[in-house]
Design an enzyme around this catalytic site. Structure first.
Site, PDB file in Angstrom:
ATOM      1  N   GLU A 156      42.287  45.842  48.972  1.00  0.00           N
ATOM      2  CA  GLU A 156      43.119  46.775  48.193  1.00  0.00           C
ATOM      3  C   GLU A 156      42.297  47.663  47.253  1.00  0.00           C
ATOM      4  O   GLU A 156      42.691  47.886  46.113  1.00  0.00           O
ATOM      5  CB  GLU A 156      44.157  45.986  47.369  1.00  0.00           C
ATOM      6  CG  GLU A 156      45.097  45.188  48.231  1.00  0.00           C
ATOM      7  CD  GLU A 156      46.046  44.296  47.432  1.00  0.00           C
ATOM      8  OE1 GLU A 156      47.207  44.204  47.853  1.00  0.00           O
ATOM      9  OE2 GLU A 156      45.638  43.692  46.427  1.00  0.00           O
TER      10      GLU A 156
HETATM   11  C1  TNX Z   1      47.853  41.023  48.039  1.00  0.00           C
HETATM   12  S1  TNX Z   1      46.264  39.781  49.964  1.00  0.00           S
HETATM   13  C2  TNX Z   1      46.644  40.753  47.415  1.00  0.00           C
HETATM   14  C3  TNX Z   1      46.652  40.119  46.115  1.00  0.00           C
HETATM   15  C4  TNX Z   1      48.031  39.817  45.624  1.00  0.00           C
HETATM   16  C5  TNX Z   1      48.896  39.340  46.777  1.00  0.00           C
HETATM   17  C6  TNX Z   1      50.255  38.895  46.383  1.00  0.00           C
HETATM   18  C7  TNX Z   1      45.127  40.346  49.170  1.00  0.00           C
HETATM   19  C8  TNX Z   1      43.822  40.228  49.760  1.00  0.00           C
HETATM   20  N1  TNX Z   1      45.417  40.920  48.002  1.00  0.00           N
HETATM   21  O1  TNX Z   1      45.964  40.923  45.184  1.00  0.00           O
HETATM   22  O2  TNX Z   1      47.959  38.826  44.650  1.00  0.00           O
HETATM   23  O3  TNX Z   1      48.983  40.369  47.708  1.00  0.00           O
HETATM   24  O4  TNX Z   1      50.922  38.289  47.430  1.00  0.00           O
END
Ligand code: TNX
Length: 509
Positions: A321
């Site tokens: 992300e």
């Molecule tokens: C996505 S999955 C994220 C996290 C969040 C999560 C909540 C991923 C690699 N990153 O930063 O906590 O969703 O479900």
């Protein structure tokens, strides 16, 4: 050879009462081969001794510690052989490999044999499940302590079976992490992935950048006090895990998910200004500054100190992300950081977006998507990148079970027990063969999770489902049999004080 016998396990079983003799067929994760000896039981008594070979004393001591609590027996651990319970290291045994074991229970004795301490430890977890549920009691109970008789030959399908705990969104104490380690050990999980840093908090002391923890760790989601692990705390976790044959994989997430670091040191920001601490639950808004030399000194210092705390081979660098980092910058940053990790003697683990950079041959990519089609990940696998599977709609322990679940999120959908269990990590991704799959990881993100009981409620019973996918051969995969075996675990959790979700899909014993 033992593989052909796996089919003896398949088929629905009658739930056994947890008060008398457990069935050899109720073990979770399902063993490779089970041959119950109908009517045969071993009974542990006040006079039972635990025999070990020289290298097996620690595992024997661990077993004795568990059995002494509930039985109140002395159960002395003695080197040598005799009639009782024996944990024996053997020479090469290709049927069990370096993590498996053989377990033989007759009227007179219990014998666990393995090539390694890890194998004996796995055998001990199976043995626990062959006792009545009361064996898990923290205080002495009357017994009798009968063990179901027969033979088990077992080894894992996948080498890497992990759970992830996010200690950044909410901080959890050493004691809570240790309790979770005890629970992971029950299901033969052999890696704990600790998500140590995120926008809301930095949870590991770094001597060369002290404000990361003291300031960056001073709050959490919702604005509470947060906290961080000192190096002594962290070493205690690593040692506690090691004693359970669990390897800790630290994650320092970058180049996104770094607000706590940016808030702690103004010079890490492109504009030289530190943002405020963040206590919300948004993602994707922060980025390290790609154009400043100090960024790479920071990364090298942090990775050097974390690597020095890490006996295991892997260091997780996040990489998810990174929406506030330009794609080209992201790729060159991830390539540079992979070299830094390699220079500190570790292999990189990263969320699967790392495939948009150039993964080193040793880099493992962790898939967290929700679709079976992921062409860039499949292409990387085709070039040799190994994968960990954590599809969010199957393996995420922070997803709600259903609309009524009081905790968790639902962006990847609801994940009931059957959803968590009924998939195959070896065939899940289109165009990815089982040989590319190193293992599975069940992540628990903690935006909504504040206490041990919350962790347990979300992990139980889905964690054992994911653990079984990692351990058990596909020949044992059968939802109708699994739900009965899983139901038989309920009284064990109750006895241990583990909070769990009483899924209506499971016939709880
Ligand atoms: C996505 S999955 C994220 C996290 C969040 C999560 C909540 C991923 C690699 N990153 O930063 O906590 O969703 O479900």
């Amino acid at each position: 050879a033992v593989t052909s016998a796996a089919s003896v396990l398949v088929g629905p079983q009658a739930a056994t009462a947890a008060t008398d003799v457990s069935s050899m067929r109720d073990v979770v994760p399902a063993p490779l081969m089970v041959k119950p000896a109908a009517g045969t039981t071993f009974t542990l008594t006040a006079g039972t001794r635990i025999f070990t070979s020289p290298g097996a004393r620690e595992v024997a001591g661990y077993l004795a510690g568990i059995l002494r609590r509930s039985t109140g027996y002395r159960l002395p651990v003695v080197e040598g052989s005799g009639v009782g319970v024996s944990l024996l290291l053997t020479g090469a045994d290709p049927d069990v490999g370096d993590q498996g074991y053989r377990l033989d229970v007759t009227r007179a004795s219990v014998v666990i044999r393995a090539q390694s301490g890890a194998g004996l430890f796995a055998g001990v977890q199976t043995l626990r499940q062959l006792f009545p549920a009361a064996i898990e009691s923290p205080t002495a109970r009357p017994g009798p302590w009968a063990v179901a008789g027969g033979q088990i030959v077992d080894r894992p399908r996948l080498a890497y079976r992990a759970a992830m705990l996010d200690v950044a969104r909410h901080f959890f104490t050493v004691a809570t992490v240790e309790r979770y380690l005890d629970e992971l050990a029950l299901y033969k999980v052999n890696y704990l992935h600790l998500h140590l840093t995120d926008d809301q908090g930095w949870r590991i002391a770094i001597d060369s950048w002290p404000r990361l923890a003291t300031y960056g760790g001073s709050t959490q989601v919702g604005g509470g006090a947060g906290g961080y692990f000192t190096k002594a705390d962290y070493r205690a976790i690593v040692a506690y895990a090691e004693a359970r044959y669990i390897t800790v994989v630290p994650e320092v997430d970058m180049p996104g998910h770094v607000n706590a670091a940016l808030a702690s040191y103004a010079e890490l920001n492109c504009d030289g200004k530190a943002p405020p601490l963040y206590t919300g639950t948004g993602v994707g808004f922060s980025s390290l500054c790609m154009t400043r030399d100090v960024t790479y000194r920071f990364v090298d210092d942090v990775i050097g100190e974390v690597a020095a705390l890490t006996p295991g081979p892997y260091l997780h660098i996040g990489g998810d992300e990174a929406y506030a980092t330009k794609p080209a910058d992201y790729a060159s940053f991830m390539n540079r950081v992979q070299e830094i990790v390699a220079a500190h003697g570790k292999a990189v683990l990263a969320w699967h977006q790392v495939v948009t950079a150039t993964p080193l041959p040793s880099t493992v990519a962790q898939y967290w998507g929700t679709t079976r089609s992921a062409p860039d990940v499949a292409a990387a696998a085709g070039r040799g990148t190994k994968l960990l599977l954590s599809p969010a709609n199957k393996a995420y322990l922070d997803m709600k079970y259903d609309a009524s679940t009081p905790l968790g999120q639902d962006w990847a959908g609801y994940v009931e027990v059957k959803d968590a269990y009924d998939w195959d990590p070896g065939t899940y991704l289109d165009g990815v063969g089982a040989s590319s799959v190193l293992g599975v990881d069940a992540p628990l993100w903690t935006e909504t999770i504040v206490a041990l009981r919350d962790i347990e409620y979300m992990a139980f019973p889905r964690l054992p489902a994911i653990a079984e996918l990692g351990w058990s051969p596909t020949s044992t995969h059968d939802w109708n049999a699994f739900r009965v075996r899983l139901g038989a675990q309920g009284p064990r959790w109750t006895t241990q004080g583990i909070t769990f979700y009483r899924s209506p899909q499971i016939p709880w014993a």
